[in-house]
Enzyme design. Structure first.
Site, PDB file in Angstrom:
ATOM      1  N   ASN A  32       0.808  -1.178  -0.066  1.00 53.83           N
ATOM      2  CA  ASN A  32       0.046  -0.092   0.153  1.00 53.83           C
ATOM      3  C   ASN A  32       0.961   1.315  -0.041  1.00 53.83           C
ATOM      4  OD1 ASN A  32      -2.027   1.948   0.147  1.00 53.83           O
ATOM      5  ND2 ASN A  32      -2.587   1.106   2.516  1.00 53.83           N
ATOM      6  N   ARG A  72      -2.458  -2.302  -3.752  1.00 52.40           N
ATOM      7  CA  ARG A  72      -3.722  -1.112  -3.415  1.00 52.40           C
ATOM      8  C   ARG A  72      -3.615   0.066  -4.242  1.00 52.40           C
ATOM      9  NH1 ARG A  72      -5.981   0.982   2.515  1.00 52.40           N
ATOM     10  NH2 ARG A  72      -8.035   1.446   1.527  1.00 52.40           N
ATOM     11  N   HIS A 105     -13.307   2.746  -0.096  1.00 49.57           N
ATOM     12  CA  HIS A 105     -13.173   1.742   1.115  1.00 49.57           C
ATOM     13  C   HIS A 105     -13.849   0.302   0.376  1.00 49.57           C
ATOM     14  CE1 HIS A 105     -13.560   4.693   4.513  1.00 49.57           C
ATOM     15  NE2 HIS A 105     -12.398   4.516   4.275  1.00 49.57           N
ATOM     16  N   LEU A 126     -16.596   2.404   9.704  1.00 49.62           N
ATOM     17  CA  LEU A 126     -16.356   3.639  10.387  1.00 49.62           C
ATOM     18  C   LEU A 126     -14.962   3.557  10.915  1.00 49.62           C
ATOM     19  CD1 LEU A 126     -19.565   3.338  12.335  1.00 49.62           C
ATOM     20  CD2 LEU A 126     -19.374   4.155   9.780  1.00 49.62           C
ATOM     21  N   ARG A 178     -12.914  15.507   7.572  1.00 45.52           N
ATOM     22  CA  ARG A 178     -13.737  15.737   6.447  1.00 45.52           C
ATOM     23  C   ARG A 178     -15.314  16.045   6.912  1.00 45.52           C
ATOM     24  NH1 ARG A 178     -11.898  10.358   3.911  1.00 45.52           N
ATOM     25  NH2 ARG A 178      -9.856  10.756   3.249  1.00 45.52           N
ATOM     26  N   GLY A 181     -11.995   1.095  12.438  1.00 45.15           N
ATOM     27  CA  GLY A 181     -11.499   1.369  13.928  1.00 45.15           C
ATOM     28  C   GLY A 181     -12.673   1.792  14.730  1.00 45.15           C
ATOM     29  N   GLU A 193      -8.246  -5.489   4.766  1.00 42.76           N
ATOM     30  CA  GLU A 193      -8.029  -5.131   3.704  1.00 42.76           C
ATOM     31  C   GLU A 193      -6.874  -5.782   2.769  1.00 42.76           C
ATOM     32  OE1 GLU A 193      -8.922  -1.156   5.194  1.00 42.76           O
ATOM     33  OE2 GLU A 193      -9.726  -0.626   3.062  1.00 42.76           O
TER      34      GLU A 193
HETATM   35  P1  ADP Z   1      -8.093   4.674   9.173  1.00 42.90           P
HETATM   36  O1  ADP Z   1      -7.844   3.278   8.659  1.00 42.90           O
HETATM   37  O2  ADP Z   1      -9.259   5.432   8.146  1.00 42.90           O
HETATM   38  O3  ADP Z   1      -7.041   5.708   9.349  1.00 42.90           O
HETATM   39  P2  ADP Z   1      -9.074   3.241  11.271  1.00 42.90           P
HETATM   40  O4  ADP Z   1     -10.022   2.375  10.847  1.00 42.90           O
HETATM   41  O5  ADP Z   1      -7.765   2.719  11.902  1.00 42.90           O
HETATM   42  O6  ADP Z   1      -8.995   4.463  10.479  1.00 42.90           O
HETATM   43  O7  ADP Z   1      -9.866   4.135  12.623  1.00 42.90           O
HETATM   44  C1  ADP Z   1      -9.317   4.926  13.430  1.00 42.90           C
HETATM   45  C2  ADP Z   1     -10.484   5.630  14.189  1.00 42.90           C
HETATM   46  O8  ADP Z   1     -10.769   4.680  15.170  1.00 42.90           O
HETATM   47  C3  ADP Z   1      -9.808   6.707  15.215  1.00 42.90           C
HETATM   48  O9  ADP Z   1     -10.724   7.764  15.279  1.00 42.90           O
HETATM   49  C4  ADP Z   1      -9.779   6.004  16.575  1.00 42.90           C
HETATM   50  O10 ADP Z   1     -10.344   6.894  17.522  1.00 42.90           O
HETATM   51  C5  ADP Z   1     -11.012   4.824  16.449  1.00 42.90           C
HETATM   52  N1  ADP Z   1     -10.663   3.802  17.339  1.00 42.90           N
HETATM   53  C6  ADP Z   1      -9.643   2.984  17.409  1.00 42.90           C
HETATM   54  N2  ADP Z   1      -9.840   2.263  18.596  1.00 42.90           N
HETATM   55  C7  ADP Z   1     -10.822   2.499  19.407  1.00 42.90           C
HETATM   56  C8  ADP Z   1     -11.251   2.423  20.566  1.00 42.90           C
HETATM   57  N3  ADP Z   1     -10.904   1.451  21.313  1.00 42.90           N
HETATM   58  N4  ADP Z   1     -12.448   3.094  20.927  1.00 42.90           N
HETATM   59  C9  ADP Z   1     -12.985   4.049  20.345  1.00 42.90           C
HETATM   60  N5  ADP Z   1     -12.572   4.486  18.989  1.00 42.90           N
HETATM   61  C10 ADP Z   1     -11.447   3.761  18.522  1.00 42.90           C
END
Ligand code: ADP
Length: 398
Positions: free
Chosen positions: A8, A92, A181, A208, A240, A330, A385
Protein backbone atom coordinates in the site's frame (compact mmCIF):
# COMPACT_ATOMS: atom_id res chain seq x y z
CA UNK A 1 3.37 -22.36 1.09
CA UNK A 2 2.51 -19.52 -1.30
CA UNK A 3 3.53 -16.06 -0.16
CA UNK A 4 1.91 -12.88 -1.38
CA UNK A 5 3.41 -9.47 -0.74
CA UNK A 6 0.78 -6.77 -0.26
CA UNK A 7 1.85 -3.18 -0.91
CA UNK A 8 0.00 0.00 0.00
CA UNK A 9 2.11 2.87 -1.32
CA UNK A 10 1.59 6.49 -0.28
CA UNK A 11 3.51 9.45 -1.65
CA UNK A 12 6.22 9.18 1.04
CA UNK A 13 5.29 5.93 2.73
CA UNK A 14 4.89 2.27 1.88
CA UNK A 15 3.05 -0.26 4.03
CA UNK A 16 3.70 -3.93 3.35
CA UNK A 17 2.53 -7.33 4.54
CA UNK A 18 3.82 -10.76 3.59
CA UNK A 19 0.96 -13.25 3.76
CA UNK A 20 1.09 -17.03 3.50
CA UNK A 21 -2.08 -17.48 1.49
CA UNK A 22 -2.56 -21.19 2.27
CA UNK A 23 -2.70 -20.68 6.02
CA UNK A 24 -4.04 -17.08 5.71
CA UNK A 25 -1.26 -16.04 8.07
CA UNK A 26 0.56 -12.73 8.10
CA UNK A 27 4.23 -13.70 8.29
CA UNK A 28 5.64 -10.21 8.55
CA UNK A 29 4.52 -6.64 8.08
CA UNK A 30 5.90 -3.16 8.31
CA UNK A 31 6.23 0.31 7.00
CA UNK A 32 8.72 2.51 5.13
CA UNK A 33 8.35 6.13 6.15
CA UNK A 34 9.72 9.42 4.83
CA UNK A 35 10.61 8.01 1.40
CA UNK A 36 12.36 10.79 -0.52
CA UNK A 37 12.64 12.88 2.66
CA UNK A 38 15.56 13.10 5.09
CA UNK A 39 15.35 10.61 7.97
CA UNK A 40 13.73 7.67 6.10
CA UNK A 41 12.94 4.72 8.30
CA UNK A 42 11.96 1.09 7.79
CA UNK A 43 9.90 -0.74 10.39
CA UNK A 44 9.73 -4.53 10.18
CA UNK A 45 7.59 -6.75 12.39
CA UNK A 46 7.86 -10.48 11.80
CA UNK A 47 4.84 -12.19 13.37
CA UNK A 48 7.04 -14.63 15.30
CA UNK A 49 9.90 -12.29 16.09
CA UNK A 50 11.08 -8.96 17.41
CA UNK A 51 10.23 -5.66 15.75
CA UNK A 52 13.16 -4.04 13.92
CA UNK A 53 13.63 -0.38 12.98
CA UNK A 54 16.30 0.74 10.54
CA UNK A 55 17.17 4.30 9.59
CA UNK A 56 18.63 4.48 6.10
CA UNK A 57 18.18 6.77 3.11
CA UNK A 58 15.26 5.75 0.89
CA UNK A 59 15.27 8.28 -1.95
CA UNK A 60 12.70 6.35 -4.03
CA UNK A 61 10.01 3.69 -3.70
CA UNK A 62 12.28 1.29 -5.57
CA UNK A 63 14.96 1.63 -2.91
CA UNK A 64 12.32 1.22 -0.20
CA UNK A 65 11.08 -2.02 -1.76
CA UNK A 66 14.62 -3.32 -2.14
CA UNK A 67 15.10 -2.69 1.59
CA UNK A 68 11.87 -4.53 2.36
CA UNK A 69 13.07 -7.52 0.28
CA UNK A 70 16.46 -7.40 2.00
CA UNK A 71 15.00 -7.60 5.47
CA UNK A 72 12.41 -10.24 4.52
CA UNK A 73 15.28 -12.47 3.30
CA UNK A 74 17.83 -11.46 5.97
CA UNK A 75 19.71 -14.47 7.34
CA UNK A 76 19.08 -13.42 10.97
CA UNK A 77 15.67 -11.74 11.18
CA UNK A 78 14.18 -12.67 7.79
CA UNK A 79 11.13 -14.89 7.34
CA UNK A 80 11.97 -16.30 3.90
CA UNK A 81 15.22 -17.49 2.35
CA UNK A 82 14.91 -16.04 -1.09
CA UNK A 83 12.87 -13.51 -3.03
CA UNK A 84 11.74 -16.43 -5.22
CA UNK A 85 9.51 -17.43 -2.28
CA UNK A 86 7.29 -14.44 -3.06
CA UNK A 87 4.83 -15.74 -5.64
CA UNK A 88 3.07 -12.48 -6.44
CA UNK A 89 2.53 -8.89 -5.32
CA UNK A 90 -0.84 -7.25 -4.70
CA UNK A 91 -0.99 -3.46 -4.90
CA UNK A 92 -3.68 -1.30 -3.39
CA UNK A 93 -4.71 1.34 -5.94
CA UNK A 94 -7.05 4.15 -4.98
CA UNK A 95 -8.81 5.10 -8.18
CA UNK A 96 -9.70 2.91 -11.10
CA UNK A 97 -12.29 5.33 -12.50
CA UNK A 98 -14.93 3.54 -14.58
CA UNK A 99 -12.26 1.34 -16.11
CA UNK A 100 -11.95 -1.32 -13.41
CA UNK A 101 -14.80 -3.15 -11.77
CA UNK A 102 -12.50 -5.80 -10.39
CA UNK A 103 -8.89 -6.50 -9.52
CA UNK A 104 -6.59 -7.15 -12.46
CA UNK A 105 -3.14 -8.50 -13.31
CA UNK A 106 -0.87 -5.54 -14.04
CA UNK A 107 0.56 -5.09 -17.54
CA UNK A 108 1.47 -2.02 -19.58
CA UNK A 109 -2.12 -1.37 -20.63
CA UNK A 110 -3.29 -1.52 -17.00
CA UNK A 111 -0.46 0.79 -15.92
CA UNK A 112 -1.51 3.30 -18.56
CA UNK A 113 -5.14 3.07 -17.42
CA UNK A 114 -4.12 3.73 -13.80
CA UNK A 115 -2.14 6.69 -15.05
CA UNK A 116 -5.19 7.93 -16.96
CA UNK A 117 -7.09 7.95 -13.65
CA UNK A 118 -4.59 10.35 -12.03
CA UNK A 119 -6.88 13.39 -12.46
CA UNK A 120 -9.49 11.54 -10.35
CA UNK A 121 -7.07 10.72 -7.51
CA UNK A 122 -3.96 12.81 -8.05
CA UNK A 123 -2.06 12.16 -4.81
CA UNK A 124 -2.93 8.52 -4.32
CA UNK A 125 -2.73 7.19 -7.88
CA UNK A 126 0.63 8.87 -8.42
CA UNK A 127 1.95 7.25 -5.24
CA UNK A 128 0.40 3.88 -6.09
CA UNK A 129 2.13 3.97 -9.47
CA UNK A 130 5.47 4.72 -7.81
CA UNK A 131 4.91 1.65 -5.63
CA UNK A 132 4.09 -0.56 -8.61
CA UNK A 133 6.99 0.68 -10.73
CA UNK A 134 9.39 0.38 -7.78
CA UNK A 135 8.29 -3.21 -7.28
CA UNK A 136 8.57 -4.05 -10.97
CA UNK A 137 12.14 -2.74 -10.96
CA UNK A 138 13.08 -4.58 -7.77
CA UNK A 139 11.26 -7.84 -8.58
CA UNK A 140 11.35 -8.35 -12.34
CA UNK A 141 9.17 -11.17 -13.60
CA UNK A 142 7.05 -11.46 -10.44
CA UNK A 143 3.33 -11.17 -11.32
CA UNK A 144 1.55 -8.16 -9.83
CA UNK A 145 -2.12 -7.39 -9.30
CA UNK A 146 -3.88 -4.06 -8.81
CA UNK A 147 -6.77 -4.00 -6.35
CA UNK A 148 -8.88 -0.86 -6.65
CA UNK A 149 -10.67 0.95 -3.85
CA UNK A 150 -13.28 2.03 -6.38
CA UNK A 151 -13.98 -1.38 -7.97
CA UNK A 152 -16.81 -2.25 -5.56
CA UNK A 153 -18.75 0.92 -6.47
CA UNK A 154 -18.77 -0.10 -10.13
CA UNK A 155 -21.70 -2.38 -9.24
CA UNK A 156 -24.01 0.65 -8.96
CA UNK A 157 -26.71 1.50 -11.49
CA UNK A 158 -26.43 4.84 -13.35
CA UNK A 159 -29.43 6.24 -11.44
CA UNK A 160 -27.47 5.61 -8.22
CA UNK A 161 -24.06 6.87 -9.31
CA UNK A 162 -24.95 9.95 -11.36
CA UNK A 163 -24.98 13.49 -9.99
CA UNK A 164 -27.67 15.78 -11.37
CA UNK A 165 -25.16 18.11 -13.02
CA UNK A 166 -25.08 18.88 -16.75
CA UNK A 167 -24.50 15.50 -18.47
CA UNK A 168 -21.25 16.82 -19.88
CA UNK A 169 -19.72 16.78 -16.38
CA UNK A 170 -20.02 12.99 -16.55
CA UNK A 171 -19.15 12.47 -20.20
CA UNK A 172 -16.20 14.84 -20.42
CA UNK A 173 -14.92 15.01 -16.85
CA UNK A 174 -15.97 11.59 -15.51
CA UNK A 175 -17.80 13.23 -12.60
CA UNK A 176 -19.89 10.50 -10.93
CA UNK A 177 -20.09 8.61 -7.67
CA UNK A 178 -17.29 6.05 -7.47
CA UNK A 179 -17.19 5.28 -3.76
CA UNK A 180 -14.16 4.24 -1.73
CA UNK A 181 -13.24 1.68 0.96
CA UNK A 182 -14.40 -0.81 -1.67
CA UNK A 183 -11.94 -3.51 -0.69
CA UNK A 184 -13.23 -3.35 2.88
CA UNK A 185 -16.95 -3.23 1.98
CA UNK A 186 -16.47 -6.19 -0.35
CA UNK A 187 -14.51 -8.20 2.19
CA UNK A 188 -16.89 -7.74 5.14
CA UNK A 189 -19.91 -8.25 2.87
CA UNK A 190 -18.42 -11.56 1.73
CA UNK A 191 -17.90 -12.59 5.35
CA UNK A 192 -21.47 -11.54 6.25
CA UNK A 193 -22.97 -13.58 3.40
CA UNK A 194 -21.03 -16.59 4.70
CA UNK A 195 -22.12 -16.03 8.32
CA UNK A 196 -25.73 -15.63 7.17
CA UNK A 197 -25.40 -18.64 4.89
CA UNK A 198 -27.37 -16.60 2.37
CA UNK A 199 -25.55 -15.49 -0.81
CA UNK A 200 -28.50 -13.28 -1.82
CA UNK A 201 -28.79 -11.22 1.35
CA UNK A 202 -29.29 -7.45 1.50
CA UNK A 203 -26.37 -6.11 3.52
CA UNK A 204 -25.50 -2.65 4.84
CA UNK A 205 -21.82 -2.24 5.71
CA UNK A 206 -20.68 0.61 7.96
CA UNK A 207 -16.93 1.17 7.55
CA UNK A 208 -16.39 3.66 10.38
CA UNK A 209 -12.82 4.78 10.92
CA UNK A 210 -10.89 7.96 10.48
CA UNK A 211 -12.50 8.03 7.05
CA UNK A 212 -16.01 6.59 7.10
CA UNK A 213 -18.45 5.30 4.54
CA UNK A 214 -21.64 3.25 4.46
CA UNK A 215 -22.49 0.98 1.56
CA UNK A 216 -25.26 -1.45 0.70
CA UNK A 217 -25.41 -4.48 -1.54
CA UNK A 218 -27.73 -7.21 -2.71
CA UNK A 219 -26.17 -10.63 -3.33
CA UNK A 220 -22.70 -9.12 -3.02
CA UNK A 221 -23.26 -6.44 -5.68
CA UNK A 222 -22.99 -2.82 -4.57
CA UNK A 223 -26.28 -0.92 -4.78
CA UNK A 224 -25.10 2.36 -3.27
CA UNK A 225 -22.24 3.84 -1.28
CA UNK A 226 -21.86 7.09 0.59
CA UNK A 227 -18.53 8.40 -0.72
CA UNK A 228 -18.62 10.00 -4.14
CA UNK A 229 -16.26 11.33 -6.78
CA UNK A 230 -13.82 11.71 -3.89
CA UNK A 231 -13.79 10.38 -0.32
CA UNK A 232 -15.16 13.73 0.92
CA UNK A 233 -18.85 12.95 0.41
CA UNK A 234 -21.13 11.20 2.86
CA UNK A 235 -20.68 10.97 6.62
CA UNK A 236 -18.91 13.61 8.66
CA UNK A 237 -15.46 12.07 9.32
CA UNK A 238 -12.36 12.66 11.42
CA UNK A 239 -11.42 15.85 9.60
CA UNK A 240 -13.72 15.78 6.53
CA UNK A 241 -17.05 17.56 6.42
CA UNK A 242 -18.94 14.89 4.48
CA UNK A 243 -22.06 15.96 2.59
CA UNK A 244 -22.97 19.62 2.87
CA UNK A 245 -25.15 21.98 0.85
CA UNK A 246 -22.89 22.55 -2.18
CA UNK A 247 -23.85 26.24 -2.20
CA UNK A 248 -21.94 26.61 1.09
CA UNK A 249 -18.73 26.31 -0.93
CA UNK A 250 -18.99 29.52 -2.99
CA UNK A 251 -20.70 31.21 -0.03
CA UNK A 252 -17.79 30.56 2.36
CA UNK A 253 -15.15 31.14 -0.29
CA UNK A 254 -16.55 34.62 -0.80
CA UNK A 255 -17.11 35.41 2.87
CA UNK A 256 -13.76 34.03 4.06
CA UNK A 257 -11.87 35.09 0.94
CA UNK A 258 -10.56 31.59 0.26
CA UNK A 259 -9.03 30.08 -2.86
CA UNK A 260 -10.36 26.77 -4.20
CA UNK A 261 -7.33 25.03 -2.69
CA UNK A 262 -7.91 26.64 0.71
CA UNK A 263 -11.59 25.68 0.63
CA UNK A 264 -10.62 22.12 -0.25
CA UNK A 265 -8.26 22.03 2.73
CA UNK A 266 -10.95 23.46 5.02
CA UNK A 267 -13.38 20.72 4.01
CA UNK A 268 -10.86 17.85 4.06
CA UNK A 269 -8.59 18.70 6.96
CA UNK A 270 -10.30 21.17 9.28
CA UNK A 271 -13.88 19.95 9.37
CA UNK A 272 -15.68 16.85 10.58
CA UNK A 273 -15.21 15.67 14.15
CA UNK A 274 -12.19 17.94 14.58
CA UNK A 275 -13.89 21.01 13.15
CA UNK A 276 -17.06 20.60 15.20
CA UNK A 277 -15.44 19.60 18.51
CA UNK A 278 -12.31 21.74 18.33
CA UNK A 279 -10.81 18.87 20.36
CA UNK A 280 -9.68 16.01 18.13
CA UNK A 281 -10.52 13.82 15.18
CA UNK A 282 -9.93 10.71 17.28
CA UNK A 283 -13.08 9.09 18.65
CA UNK A 284 -11.35 8.06 21.89
CA UNK A 285 -10.47 11.71 22.61
CA UNK A 286 -13.98 12.80 21.65
CA UNK A 287 -15.59 10.27 23.99
CA UNK A 288 -13.32 11.33 26.85
CA UNK A 289 -14.05 15.01 26.21
CA UNK A 290 -17.77 14.39 25.88
CA UNK A 291 -17.84 12.44 29.15
CA UNK A 292 -15.99 15.31 30.80
CA UNK A 293 -18.82 17.63 29.74
CA UNK A 294 -17.50 19.09 26.49
CA UNK A 295 -20.69 19.97 24.61
CA UNK A 296 -19.05 20.32 21.20
CA UNK A 297 -17.38 16.92 21.44
CA UNK A 298 -20.80 15.49 22.27
CA UNK A 299 -22.34 17.36 19.34
CA UNK A 300 -19.72 15.93 16.96
CA UNK A 301 -20.39 12.38 18.14
CA UNK A 302 -24.16 12.90 17.95
CA UNK A 303 -23.86 14.24 14.39
CA UNK A 304 -21.77 11.25 13.36
CA UNK A 305 -24.15 8.66 14.81
CA UNK A 306 -27.17 10.44 13.34
CA UNK A 307 -25.44 10.38 9.96
CA UNK A 308 -24.85 6.62 10.09
CA UNK A 309 -28.44 6.04 11.23
CA UNK A 310 -29.78 8.07 8.30
CA UNK A 311 -27.74 6.08 5.79
CA UNK A 312 -28.99 2.80 7.23
CA UNK A 313 -32.58 4.00 6.87
CA UNK A 314 -31.99 5.29 3.36
CA UNK A 315 -30.24 2.13 2.21
CA UNK A 316 -32.89 -0.14 3.72
CA UNK A 317 -35.39 1.85 1.64
CA UNK A 318 -33.17 1.59 -1.45
CA UNK A 319 -32.98 -2.20 -1.16
CA UNK A 320 -36.62 -2.77 -0.11
CA UNK A 321 -35.41 -3.96 3.31
CA UNK A 322 -32.25 -5.18 4.94
CA UNK A 323 -31.13 -8.59 6.21
CA UNK A 324 -27.89 -7.64 7.89
CA UNK A 325 -25.96 -4.63 9.18
CA UNK A 326 -22.17 -4.84 9.60
CA UNK A 327 -19.88 -2.59 11.62
CA UNK A 328 -16.20 -2.49 10.77
CA UNK A 329 -12.95 -0.43 10.92
CA UNK A 330 -11.44 1.42 13.90
CA UNK A 331 -14.62 3.02 15.22
CA UNK A 332 -17.08 0.38 14.02
CA UNK A 333 -15.06 -2.44 15.57
CA UNK A 334 -14.20 -0.69 18.83
CA UNK A 335 -16.54 2.13 19.74
CA UNK A 336 -19.42 0.48 21.59
CA UNK A 337 -21.14 3.81 22.32
CA UNK A 338 -21.24 4.75 18.66
CA UNK A 339 -22.75 1.36 17.78
CA UNK A 340 -25.36 1.75 20.52
CA UNK A 341 -26.37 5.25 19.42
CA UNK A 342 -26.65 4.14 15.80
CA UNK A 343 -28.64 0.98 16.57
CA UNK A 344 -31.09 2.22 19.16
CA UNK A 345 -34.70 2.87 18.13
CA UNK A 346 -34.31 0.73 15.03
CA UNK A 347 -36.88 -1.87 16.05
CA UNK A 348 -39.11 -0.56 13.26
CA UNK A 349 -36.63 -2.07 10.76
CA UNK A 350 -36.75 -5.49 12.40
CA UNK A 351 -33.68 -5.08 14.63
CA UNK A 352 -33.55 -6.67 18.06
CA UNK A 353 -30.10 -5.86 19.38
CA UNK A 354 -28.48 -7.28 22.50
CA UNK A 355 -27.21 -3.95 23.83
CA UNK A 356 -25.63 -5.57 26.91
CA UNK A 357 -23.56 -7.85 24.69
CA UNK A 358 -22.62 -4.85 22.55
CA UNK A 359 -20.92 -3.43 25.67
CA UNK A 360 -19.10 -6.64 26.62
CA UNK A 361 -18.43 -8.54 23.38
CA UNK A 362 -14.78 -9.42 22.63
CA UNK A 363 -12.77 -7.20 20.33
CA UNK A 364 -10.89 -8.25 17.22
CA UNK A 365 -13.18 -11.09 16.20
CA UNK A 366 -16.45 -11.58 14.36
CA UNK A 367 -19.41 -11.23 16.72
CA UNK A 368 -23.18 -11.10 16.33
CA UNK A 369 -24.90 -8.29 18.27
CA UNK A 370 -28.48 -9.14 17.34
CA UNK A 371 -30.63 -11.48 19.42
CA UNK A 372 -31.30 -14.92 17.91
CA UNK A 373 -34.84 -14.00 16.78
CA UNK A 374 -33.92 -10.61 15.33
CA UNK A 375 -35.15 -10.33 11.73
CA UNK A 376 -32.11 -8.25 10.86
CA UNK A 377 -28.73 -9.60 11.94
CA UNK A 378 -26.08 -7.21 13.24
CA UNK A 379 -22.43 -8.23 13.03
CA UNK A 380 -19.12 -6.68 13.98
CA UNK A 381 -16.63 -7.98 11.41
CA UNK A 382 -13.00 -6.84 11.63
CA UNK A 383 -11.98 -5.65 8.20
CA UNK A 384 -8.80 -7.00 6.64
CA UNK A 385 -8.01 -5.11 3.47
CA UNK A 386 -4.55 -6.64 3.14
CA UNK A 387 -5.97 -10.17 3.28
CA UNK A 388 -8.61 -9.20 0.72
CA UNK A 389 -5.87 -7.88 -1.58
CA UNK A 390 -3.81 -11.04 -1.04
CA UNK A 391 -6.81 -13.28 -1.83
CA UNK A 392 -7.55 -11.44 -5.09
CA UNK A 393 -3.86 -11.53 -6.01
CA UNK A 394 -3.69 -15.26 -5.36
CA UNK A 395 -6.81 -15.95 -7.39
CA UNK A 396 -5.67 -13.92 -10.39
CA UNK A 397 -2.13 -15.29 -10.47
CA UNK A 398 -2.88 -18.92 -9.80
P1 ADP B 1 -8.27 4.75 9.02
O1 ADP B 1 -7.88 3.38 8.50
O2 ADP B 1 -9.39 5.40 8.27
O3 ADP B 1 -7.11 5.66 9.31
P2 ADP B 1 -9.17 3.30 11.35
O4 ADP B 1 -10.13 2.37 10.73
O5 ADP B 1 -7.90 2.75 11.89
O6 ADP B 1 -8.91 4.54 10.44
O7 ADP B 1 -9.94 4.04 12.55
C1 ADP B 1 -9.35 5.05 13.30
C2 ADP B 1 -10.38 5.55 14.31
O8 ADP B 1 -10.77 4.45 15.14
C3 ADP B 1 -9.87 6.64 15.23
O9 ADP B 1 -10.75 7.73 15.24
C4 ADP B 1 -9.87 5.98 16.59
O10 ADP B 1 -10.25 6.86 17.59
C5 ADP B 1 -10.92 4.91 16.45
N1 ADP B 1 -10.68 3.88 17.46
C6 ADP B 1 -9.68 3.00 17.48
N2 ADP B 1 -9.76 2.24 18.62
C7 ADP B 1 -10.82 2.69 19.31
C8 ADP B 1 -11.42 2.35 20.55
N3 ADP B 1 -10.93 1.39 21.31
N4 ADP B 1 -12.53 3.04 20.92
C9 ADP B 1 -13.02 4.01 20.16
N5 ADP B 1 -12.50 4.38 18.99
C10 ADP B 1 -11.42 3.75 18.57
Amino acid sequence: MKNILVINAGSSSLKYQLIDIDSRKVIAKGLCERIGIAGSMLTYSPTDGEKVQIQRDMPTHEVAIKMVLEILTDSKVGVIHDMAEIAAVGHRVLHGGSKFSDSIVINDVVLQAIEDCIPLGPLHNTANLMGIRGCQAAMPGVPMVAVFDTAWGQGMEPSHFMYALPYDAYETYEVRRYGFHGTSHKYVTGRALKLLDNPKARVITCHLGNGSSVSCSVAGRCVDTSMGLTPLEGLPMGTRCGSIDPAIIPFLMKRMNLTAQEMDTLMNKKSGMLGISGVSSDFRDLTAASEAGNERAKLALDMFCYGVKKYIGAYAAAMGGVDCIVFTAGVGENDRNVRESVLKNMEYLGLDVDFDYNMTCPRGQEVCLSKPDSKVKVFVIPTDEEMAIALDTDELTR
